[in-house]
Design a protein around this motif. Structure first.
Motif, PDB file in Angstrom:
ATOM      1  N   ASP A  84      47.092  55.267  28.007  1.00  0.00           N
ATOM      2  CA  ASP A  84      45.904  54.338  27.943  1.00  0.00           C
ATOM      3  C   ASP A  84      46.121  53.024  29.011  1.00  0.00           C
ATOM      4  O   ASP A  84      45.109  52.424  29.472  1.00  0.00           O
ATOM      5  N   ALA A  85      47.512  52.805  29.502  1.00  0.00           N
ATOM      6  CA  ALA A  85      47.815  51.709  30.244  1.00  0.00           C
ATOM      7  C   ALA A  85      47.033  51.767  31.516  1.00  0.00           C
ATOM      8  O   ALA A  85      46.563  50.846  32.095  1.00  0.00           O
ATOM      9  N   PRO A  86      47.073  52.868  32.160  1.00  0.00           N
ATOM     10  CA  PRO A  86      46.268  52.881  33.516  1.00  0.00           C
ATOM     11  C   PRO A  86      44.885  52.631  33.347  1.00  0.00           C
ATOM     12  O   PRO A  86      44.060  52.013  34.298  1.00  0.00           O
ATOM     13  N   MET A  87      44.334  53.155  32.188  1.00  0.00           N
ATOM     14  CA  MET A  87      42.802  52.983  32.065  1.00  0.00           C
ATOM     15  C   MET A  87      42.460  51.439  31.649  1.00  0.00           C
ATOM     16  O   MET A  87      41.452  51.056  32.318  1.00  0.00           O
ATOM     17  N   GLN A  88      43.408  50.886  30.943  1.00  0.00           N
ATOM     18  CA  GLN A  88      43.144  49.429  30.843  1.00  0.00           C
ATOM     19  C   GLN A  88      43.479  48.683  32.157  1.00  0.00           C
ATOM     20  O   GLN A  88      42.327  47.957  32.241  1.00  0.00           O
ATOM     21  N   PHE A  89      44.189  49.043  33.015  1.00  0.00           N
ATOM     22  CA  PHE A  89      44.281  48.323  34.190  1.00  0.00           C
ATOM     23  C   PHE A  89      43.284  48.550  35.105  1.00  0.00           C
ATOM     24  O   PHE A  89      42.581  47.410  35.709  1.00  0.00           O
ATOM     25  N   ALA A  90      42.606  49.773  35.164  1.00  0.00           N
ATOM     26  CA  ALA A  90      41.312  49.919  35.760  1.00  0.00           C
ATOM     27  C   ALA A  90      40.277  49.200  35.287  1.00  0.00           C
ATOM     28  O   ALA A  90      39.439  48.590  36.288  1.00  0.00           O
ATOM     29  N   LEU A  91      40.139  48.873  34.091  1.00  0.00           N
ATOM     30  CA  LEU A  91      38.909  48.043  33.460  1.00  0.00           C
ATOM     31  C   LEU A  91      39.065  46.496  33.980  1.00  0.00           C
ATOM     32  O   LEU A  91      38.482  45.737  34.226  1.00  0.00           O
TER      33      LEU A  91
END
Length: 364
Positions: A84-91
């Motif tokens: 989930d860490a890259p997805m959180q960064f994307a947002l």
């Protein structure tokens, strides 16, 4: 991934208008997903979205040595940036002219010590060098067709009105549903905090194309609906103990630490490493069972859902569900879930005491 209403009678009959819930796609999610795919992160290389993966492979394979890909490999190796860490960064990215900037640097601990804007600048380089915007725009009809399918098969049968009736309040967070087309079988629930507006909570759903050419949304809509039921419950529950000034955090700390002590090994394996996460997950999962009961799920499926929670270490689930049934049966006394929360604290206090007594007796 929280709240409260008018009177006990109105709770039963009035459902306030909620923001329309509509599945969407997001350029930032796809951008980070493709970088993670090229970097070889296993969770972004399931290959289950075959129709989309083929296009990604044909158009981006030549960029496997791009600085953004090398950077993601290093972040994964040195900081554990994955799942989930890259997805959180994307947002947490916003496009300003031709550059991505970080709009909120208060993100989770795996990013500690990382120069977030430097990461965003490298991602910008990938975006421009690969002409990612052209790829994304060319696939908009594909993205929208899959989102529409999710709306028709999953969201159309998702009873949002149940939350207001059950919790006696409207949510204090803004809930969003996205599809991550490189996420395969993984589903994530990141959130964003802002000072001037409600927390933004996201359910980022994975994308799976089955061998029979059906998407998982078509073949297993109930599975995805249950994931959404779970994630949206967090919006009504977490806030009661998830920060130092939360209303019940001090009262729940002792029983919460006791529950953690009894279940730490199995909970840590599921990334529930603190007592607040364990308590919130427990209540959320029990509330999912209540949703299933209230929405006509067959009895054996409900029993299987409870068994599944026990198998995942939430061994107190049957009793906690019974406690929530007590709340449902006495809404005149407890108009909102917040009114009932002291009884939840008492439940965990009594549970820990009974288990510790049993351990003491067995050891004597």
């Amino acid at each position: 991934m929280k709240r409260y209403l008018f009177s006990a009678i109105l709770v039963l009959f009035i459902v306030p208008q909620l923001k329309a819930l509509d599945c969407k796609y997001d350029e930032r999610i796809e951008l980070l997903g493709i970088i993670c795919n090229l970097a070889g992160l296993e969770e972004y290389n399931h290959g289950w979205g075959r129709d989309y993966i083929n296009d990604v492979d044909s158009l981006f394979a030549s960029y496997s040595a791009h600085p953004a890909v090398k950077m993601m490999q290093r972040l994964n190796r040195e900081n554990g940036i994955g799942y989930d860490a890259p997805m959180q960064f994307a947002l947490n990215l916003a496009k300003r002219n031709d550059r991505f900037i970080v709009i909120n640097d208060s993100i989770e601990q795996r990013w500690n010590g990382v120069d977030l804007q430097a990461v965003a600048d490298t991602v910008t380089g990938f975006y421009n060098d690969t002409r990612f915007g052209t790829f994304f725009n060319a696939h908009k009809s594909f993205y929208q067709s899959r989102c529409s399918q999710f709306n028709d098969k999953v969201l159309a049968f998702f009873n949002r009105g149940w939350y207001t009736r059950f919790y006696g309040c409207e949510p204090a967070e803004d809930f969003n549903v996205l599809i991550g087309f490189l996420n395969g079988g993984c589903n994530y629930g990141p959130s964003l905090d802002f000072n001037d507006r409600p927390r933004q909570v996201f359910a980022i759903m994975g994308y799976v194309m089955r061998r029979d050419s059906l998407t998982s949304y078509e073949a297993q809509p109930d599975v995805y609906r249950e994931i959404l039921v779970h994630e949206f419950n967090h919006s009504f529950i977490n806030h009661l103990i998830d920060h130092p000034q939360a209303e019940f955090v001090q009262a729940m700390e002792a029983p919460g630490l006791g529950v953690k002590n009894l279940s730490e090994t199995v909970m840590t394996m599921q990334a529930y490493s603190d007592w607040m996460s364990i308590i919130n997950e427990s209540i959320v999962r029990a509330a999912v069972v209540c949703y299933l009961i209230d929405n006509g799920t067959v009895a054996e499926d409900i029993r299987n859902a409870i068994r599944s929670e026990i198998q995942q270490g939430f061994v107190w689930m049957p009793e906690l569900v019974q406690k929530l049934k007590e709340y449902k049966a006495h809404r005149d006394k407890y108009p909102t879930f917040e009114d009932f929360y002291p009884q939840i604290i008492r439940f965990f206090t009594d549970y820990v005491a009974s288990r510790e007594d049993a351990i003491t007796q067995a050891a004597s």
